[in-house]
Design an enzyme around this catalytic site. Sequence first.
Site, PDB file in Angstrom:
ATOM      1  N   HIS A 154      -3.878   6.964   0.949  1.00 46.39           N
ATOM      2  CA  HIS A 154      -4.051   5.639   0.341  1.00 46.39           C
ATOM      3  C   HIS A 154      -5.482   5.193   0.657  1.00 46.39           C
ATOM      4  O   HIS A 154      -5.955   5.319   1.783  1.00 46.39           O
ATOM      5  CB  HIS A 154      -3.033   4.670   0.936  1.00 46.39           C
ATOM      6  CG  HIS A 154      -3.422   3.240   0.756  1.00 46.39           C
ATOM      7  ND1 HIS A 154      -3.728   2.706  -0.478  1.00 46.39           N
ATOM      8  CD2 HIS A 154      -3.595   2.230   1.659  1.00 46.39           C
ATOM      9  CE1 HIS A 154      -4.061   1.437  -0.329  1.00 46.39           C
ATOM     10  NE2 HIS A 154      -3.986   1.128   0.959  1.00 46.39           N
ATOM     11  N   ASN A 184      -9.901  -0.836  -2.672  1.00 46.56           N
ATOM     12  CA  ASN A 184      -8.498  -0.603  -2.321  1.00 46.56           C
ATOM     13  C   ASN A 184      -7.623  -1.210  -3.420  1.00 46.56           C
ATOM     14  O   ASN A 184      -7.589  -2.429  -3.574  1.00 46.56           O
ATOM     15  CB  ASN A 184      -8.235  -1.260  -0.958  1.00 46.56           C
ATOM     16  CG  ASN A 184      -6.795  -1.147  -0.496  1.00 46.56           C
ATOM     17  OD1 ASN A 184      -5.901  -0.801  -1.271  1.00 46.56           O
ATOM     18  ND2 ASN A 184      -6.565  -1.451   0.766  1.00 46.56           N
ATOM     19  N   CYS A 220       0.828  -1.228   0.000  1.00 53.61           N
ATOM     20  CA  CYS A 220       0.000   0.000   0.000  1.00 53.61           C
ATOM     21  C   CYS A 220       0.855   1.267   0.000  1.00 53.61           C
ATOM     22  O   CYS A 220       0.415   2.313  -0.471  1.00 53.61           O
ATOM     23  CB  CYS A 220      -0.923   0.016   1.203  1.00 53.61           C
ATOM     24  SG  CYS A 220      -1.940  -1.453   1.263  1.00 53.61           S
TER      25      CYS A 220
END
Length: 333
Positions: A260, A290, A115
């Site tokens: 993020h 995501n 991430c």
Amino acid sequence: MYTSRITGLGYFVPENIVTNEDLSKLMDTNDEWIQERTGIKERRWIEEGSNETSASMGVKASKIAIERAGLSKDDIDFIVFATLSPDMYFPGCGVQIQEMLDMQTVGALDVRNQCSGFIYALSVADQFIKTGMYKNILVIGSEYHSGGLDVTTRGRGVSVIFGDGAGAAVLSRSEDSSRGILSTHLHSEGKHARELTVESPSIAHWVPELLNNPDDISYFPYMNGTFVFKNAVVRFSEVIMEGLQANNLSVDEIDMLIPHQANLRISQFVQKKFKLRDDQVYNNIQKYGNTTAASIIIALSEAWEEGKVKEGDLVVLAAFGSGFTWASAVIRW
Ligand code: UT7
């Protein structure tokens, strides 16, 4: 010393939209749970039977970014590719980009920081530009998650969250030190590596072992969601403040925070903590889920396209994820 500026942005997401309702036909889940816990309404998943991969999506995003930078592929002198879902065990996707874009034999580096991958990749590129080694670097974040998720009820705590997509930025040399990437800050805490992981196949746990044990599902992502969430809210806040303080800036000077896209509740927590208005924080997890290393660069590209990132703006990028790793970038646009 030079400064590096983002001169071109682009993103690509597969056309295939998978709604929460669609997922409820595959596993015991529902739209209400997913939206309430994560904010996600739908995500893009590469259509079954399509040849799309992390590298091919990265190529599509890169072409847009290079064109918007007013450059050609031959002007790019280095590639940094961030992904946790590479097309091959090795070599990395960076060299595939070099081949697929028919580029000169420039260097290509893969970054494996999940991430936080895009900010790590941006930071690496920034250092090469600052020192004068390269002039134009292509930085890519791309993920093909859907092919590796457990889409049964067993995997629902993870599989409803992730989406596919890619984004790319061209980072170019500038001599104007008042604008561009002002700083990046990178962190890791490996003792929590197993809290968010795909353990296999690895050299330590190779395919025959997996095949001999049908109960072994270590090739699917595992996430200790609550633990990751608790760490994320703390580390996001810390690393944003670290970036601002390093530049003698304060929270109220942020024009756009692009976190993020891990979970809308995490972004909202950070927004509330720093008392930021809605127009100071960009979220698109509702549409894409995501997308790990691609999430920040897709969001930044989209925000820029919508005119929400303008010349002179103070843009802050922040990420937290598997590793654990976390990072921020402070940019004067
Ligand atoms: O991007 C990298 C970093 N990642 C993150 O930052 C993610 C951080 N963590 C999270 O976003 C959240 O922890 C999740 C969204 C993953 C999970 O939310 P949660 O509020 O922590 O839920 P939970 O894991 O505590 O699960 C609560 C309940 C459980 O049922 P019981 O044990 O209470 O009966 C789960 O089995 O919800 C159940 N559950 C689901 N129910 C419907 C888990 N997944 C699902 C699902 N649909 N998809």
